[in-house]
Design a protein around this motif. Structure first.
Motif, short mmCIF file in Angstrom:
data_model
loop_
_atom_site.label_atom_id
_atom_site.label_comp_id
_atom_site.label_asym_id
_atom_site.label_seq_id
_atom_site.Cartn_x
_atom_site.Cartn_y
_atom_site.Cartn_z
N HIS A 50 22.82 -1.47 0.12
CA HIS A 50 22.01 -0.25 0.09
C HIS A 50 21.43 0.00 -1.31
O HIS A 50 20.71 -0.85 -1.83
CB HIS A 50 22.82 0.94 0.63
N ASN A 96 18.28 -0.90 -5.58
CA ASN A 96 17.33 -0.06 -6.34
C ASN A 96 17.62 -0.16 -7.84
O ASN A 96 16.79 0.23 -8.67
CB ASN A 96 17.47 1.43 -6.00
N GLY A 126 13.96 -2.15 -4.23
CA GLY A 126 13.02 -1.06 -4.03
C GLY A 126 13.08 -0.03 -5.14
O GLY A 126 14.03 -0.01 -5.93
N GLY A 130 9.84 -0.20 -1.71
CA GLY A 130 10.91 0.69 -1.27
C GLY A 130 10.45 1.99 -0.66
O GLY A 130 9.77 2.77 -1.31
N SER A 131 10.81 2.19 0.59
CA SER A 131 10.65 3.50 1.23
C SER A 131 11.54 3.48 2.47
O SER A 131 12.09 2.44 2.86
CB SER A 131 9.19 3.78 1.59
N HIS A 132 11.68 4.63 3.08
CA HIS A 132 12.40 4.71 4.36
C HIS A 132 11.99 6.00 5.06
O HIS A 132 11.63 6.98 4.41
CB HIS A 132 13.92 4.65 4.16
N GLU A 177 19.78 4.89 6.72
CA GLU A 177 18.40 4.70 6.27
C GLU A 177 18.00 3.25 6.51
O GLU A 177 18.78 2.35 6.24
CB GLU A 177 18.28 4.99 4.77
N TYR A 186 15.70 0.73 5.03
CA TYR A 186 14.82 0.42 3.90
C TYR A 186 13.66 -0.46 4.37
O TYR A 186 13.84 -1.38 5.17
CB TYR A 186 15.59 -0.36 2.83
N LEU A 225 10.62 -3.61 0.73
CA LEU A 225 11.34 -4.16 -0.42
C LEU A 225 10.57 -5.38 -0.92
O LEU A 225 9.96 -6.11 -0.14
CB LEU A 225 12.77 -4.55 -0.04
N ILE A 254 21.21 -4.18 3.42
CA ILE A 254 20.45 -2.96 3.11
C ILE A 254 21.11 -1.68 3.63
O ILE A 254 20.70 -0.58 3.30
CB ILE A 254 19.01 -2.99 3.68
N HIS A 309 24.01 3.94 3.69
CA HIS A 309 23.55 5.14 2.98
C HIS A 309 24.64 6.19 2.79
O HIS A 309 24.78 6.75 1.70
CB HIS A 309 22.36 5.75 3.73
#
Ligand code: ZN
Length: 327
Positions: free
Chosen positions: A147, A151, A167, A197-199, A230, A232, A235, A278, A281
Motif C-alpha cells: 500500500h 508512495n 504513486g 497515483g490516485s484511487h 483503496e 490504487y 502507478l 497495493i 489501506h
C-alpha cells in the motif's frame, strides 16, 4: 529522534519456545525467517495497528520472527498507538520534527526480510542507511512493500527500482511508464505524461491472477474478492525486472481508470527478491484473508524463493470476500 527499537519478538519467542509435541524442528526459532518491519511516519492512521497485526499473524504462522524499528513520526491516532502496545513509544519523542531522522539506522544485515509500512510522508532515511539497505537487498535480502509504502521516498532512485511502480510524491513521466493490462490481457507500458497515483472511494474489488504458476499465487482461485480497500491506479515507475502477478479492474463507476491495474507484483534488485502488494489501506483491509495470505506467502517467497504455506480454506472467492476480525 532517537530510534525506537521494539522487540516484541523476545516475548513471542519465549512463548513459542514452550515445548510442544506438535512443533517440528523446522519451526524452531533459529530456522525462522528473521523479519524486520520498518515503519514510522504515515498518512494512514491505522499504521501502528497494521504493523502489530502483521507481526502477530506472521509469528502465528510459525515461519517468522518479527522485530520492528520505527523512524520519526508525527503523533497521530493516539488511540491506536496505545491500544496496540508499541513498546517504548513516547509522545514527546513522537512530536519531534519528522522531516528527517538522522539516527535511523536499522541493522538490516541481521535479517532475511524487511517489510516497509510507511506513507508518502515517511521521513527520508540518512544516506548511510539507504546505502546499507541497498547493499542488503543487492546481496539477496527480501523486501515486501505494501500500500502506501509505494508512495514513499520518491527521490530515492534505488528504492523506486525496488518497488517498480509508485504513486504521488510528484512522480510523473520522468520516473517511468504507467503499467497496466488492457481488456485483451496485454501488458501495457504507457509513457504518456501525467501524475502517478490516485484511487476512487474504498470498495471491495476483484483480484485477477495473471500468473498462477508463481509460488505466491499458485493455488489461489483465478479471481478473488478483496475486502473494502483503496484500489490504487495510475502507478508508474522504472518497472524494471518486474512481473505483475495479479491485477484489479479499476472501474470508471468507482472513479477509476477503466484499466486492469497491477495489484501484486514481484521484482528483482541485484540478488534480492521483492514482493509488492497495493492493498492494505486500513485495519479492516488487512483483516482480509486474501490480503494476509498474500502477505504471508509474499514474505516467505521474498526471503527464501519458495512458499510452503497452504491456501487457507476460508480464502475469498470471485464474488465473496473473507475477513477474520483481529482482536
Ligand atoms: Zn490508503
Amino acid at each position: 529522534m532517537r530510534t525506537l527499537k521494539i522487540i516484541f519478538s523476545l516475548i513471542s519467542t519465549l512463548l513459542l519456545s514452550v515445548p510442544s509435541f506438535s512443533q517440528s524442528n523446522k519451526n524452531m526459532s533459529k530456522d525462522k525467517i528473521k523479519t524486520l518491519i520498518v515503519d514510522g511516519q504515515n498518512n494512514h492512521e491505522h499504521w501502528p495497528k497494521i504493523t502489530y497485526m502483521l507481526k502477530m499473524e506472521m509469528e502465528k504462522s510459525g515461519l517468522f520472527t518479527v522485530d520492528v524499528e520505527r523512524s520519526a513520526f508525527t503523533w497521530k491516532g493516539e488511540e491506536f498507538l496505545s491500544d496496540y502496545a508499541i513498546v517504548g513509544m513516547d509522545k514527546t519523542e513522537a512530536m519531534k520534527d519528522p522531516k528527517a531522522d538522522p539516527d535511523y539506522s536499522p541493522d538490516f544485515s541481521a535479517y532475511d526480510l524487511v517489510i516497509c509500512n510507511f506513507g508518502w510522508n515517511a521521513a527520508p532515511w540518512p544516506e548511510k542507511t539507504k546505502k546499507d539497505f541497498e547493499k542488503f537487498i543487492k546481496k539477496g535480502g527480501g523486501l515486501v512493500v505494501f500500500h502506501a509504502a509505494d508512495n514513499s521516498f520518491p527521490e530515492w532512485k534505488a528504492y523506486n527500482q525496488m518497488i517498480g511502480i509508485g504513486g504521488w510524491g510528484d512522480r510523473t513521466e520522468k520516473d517511468g511508464p504507467y503499467v497496466y493490462y488492457d481488456d485483451n490481457g496485454k501488458l501495457i507500458r504507457d509513457n504518456s505524461a501525467g501524475k502517478a497515483g490516485s484511487h476512487g472511494p474504498q470498495h471491495e474489488y476483484q483480484i485477477q491472477i495473471r500468473n498462477s504458476n508463481h509460488p505466491i499465487t499458485k493455488g489461489m482461485p483465478e479471481k478473488w474478492l478483496q475486502t473494502k480497500d483503496e484500489l490504487y491506479d495510475r502507478l508508474r515507475g522504472p518497472a524494471e525486472n518486474m512481473e505483475v502477478l495479479a491485477t484489479a479492474y479499476s472501474a470508471e463507476e468507482q472513479k477509476g481508470t477503466g484499466r486492469h491495474e497491477p495489484a501484486l507484483m514481484v521484482l528483482n534488485y541485484g540478488n534480492g527478491r521483492i514482493f509488492h502488494n497495493i492493498m492494505g489501506h486500513a485495519d479492516y483491509s488487512v483483516e482480509s484473508v486474501g490480503f494476509m495470505t498474500s502477505m504471508l506467502r509474499g514474505s516467505e517467497w521474498a526471503a527464501t524463493g519458495k512458499v510452503t504455506q497452504e491456501i487457507p480454506e476460508n480464502f475469498p472467492t470471485a464474488d465473496k470476500s473473507s475477513s477474520v476480525k483481529f482482536d
